[in-house]
Design a protein around this motif. Structure first.
Motif, PDB file in Angstrom:
ATOM      1  N   LYS A  71       0.872  -1.072  -0.038  1.00 51.78           N
ATOM      2  CA  LYS A  71       0.011   0.008  -0.065  1.00 51.78           C
ATOM      3  C   LYS A  71       0.935   1.266   0.090  1.00 51.78           C
ATOM      4  O   LYS A  71       0.563   2.405  -0.800  1.00 51.78           O
ATOM      5  CB  LYS A  71      -1.096   0.071   1.180  1.00 51.78           C
ATOM      6  N   GLU A  72       1.974   1.425   0.796  1.00 47.45           N
ATOM      7  CA  GLU A  72       2.601   2.408   0.875  1.00 47.45           C
ATOM      8  C   GLU A  72       3.609   2.496  -0.411  1.00 47.45           C
ATOM      9  O   GLU A  72       3.578   3.694  -0.747  1.00 47.45           O
ATOM     10  CB  GLU A  72       3.634   2.216   2.086  1.00 47.45           C
ATOM     11  N   GLU A  75       1.232   4.180  -3.061  1.00 48.13           N
ATOM     12  CA  GLU A  75       0.915   5.354  -2.823  1.00 48.13           C
ATOM     13  C   GLU A  75       2.265   6.144  -3.301  1.00 48.13           C
ATOM     14  O   GLU A  75       1.953   7.726  -3.437  1.00 48.13           O
ATOM     15  CB  GLU A  75       0.649   5.831  -1.294  1.00 48.13           C
ATOM     16  N   GLN A  78       1.784   6.230  -7.288  1.00 51.42           N
ATOM     17  CA  GLN A  78       0.434   6.609  -7.919  1.00 51.42           C
ATOM     18  C   GLN A  78       0.693   8.062  -8.468  1.00 51.42           C
ATOM     19  O   GLN A  78       0.053   8.269  -9.712  1.00 51.42           O
ATOM     20  CB  GLN A  78      -0.678   6.323  -7.175  1.00 51.42           C
TER      21      GLN A  78
END
Length: 204
Positions: A71-72, A75, A78
């Motif tokens: 997830k990190e 992020e 993206q």
């Protein structure tokens, strides 16, 4: 004094994060197999009830760490794909640079992500995740698709775009994470970005 609901939620989040960071430290120093839930509980300072409230077992904790790392990383990557007007070559190079930078900024978690792809305790779950709902791959492929269709990116089977984009960087990082030697990362990021672009640009 009565605790507010927001305070309790914040405390719960911090406790869960503390357990995960303790696990990550122990996985890095002792190894996954040798680390027990009791070791993690002691290092994190959590009660037995608290640690098992957040994580049913060590496997679930390890998977939560993996998902948090992915997830990190997503992020970090993206926003680079959402820069209007930036030349495609620069975007590809910036993606590679950001990928390398995230791992060098988060070496313990980065090493865990790389190891989790091939180690027995997570490999099956990780492979299933990558095949079904890997947000990083999905986002990058959705971004690449119009450029592949219009010939701005070389045509390859979909399954190899991620290895072509990040594979050399991943291999470099796998080796670096073992040694943690001092190195000119700016130069490394530049060269890996150039290599990715040379591979993905349209063939003459």
């Amino acid at each position: 004094m009565v605790e507010s609901a927001s305070y309790r939620r914040e405390t719960t989040v911090l406790r869960r994060q503390g357990i995960m960071m303790a696990a990550l430290k122990l996985f890095a120093t002792r190894g996954y197999t040798e680390t027990t839930m009791e070791d993690i509980r002691q290092l994190s300072g959590a009660s037995t009830g608290s640690i098992y409230h957040h994580f049913e077992n060590k496997e679930n904790l390890a998977l939560a760490l993996y998902l948090e790392g992915r997830k990190e990383l997503n992020e970090r990557l993206q926003p680079i794909m959402n820069r209007p007007g930036q030349p495609l070559e620069d975007t590809i190079k910036d993606l590679v640079a950001a990928y390398v930078a995230w791992f060098t900024d988060n070496p313990e978690l980065g090493q865990f992500l790389i190891q989790a792809d091939s180690t027995e305790y997570l490999s099956t779950q990780v492979q299933s995740l990558q095949q079904s709902s890997d947000a990083i791959s999905q986002h990058i492929m959705a971004w690449l698709r119009p450029m592949i269709d219009t010939g701005r990116i070389a045509l390859y089977p979909d399954q190899i775009y991620m290895p072509l984009l990040f594979g050399p960087s991943r291999e470099f990082l796998r080796r670096w994470l073992k040694s943690r030697q001092q190195i000119d990362f700016a130069h490394i990021q530049q060269e890996l970005g150039r290599a990715a672009w040379r591979t993905l640009r349209p063939h003459p």
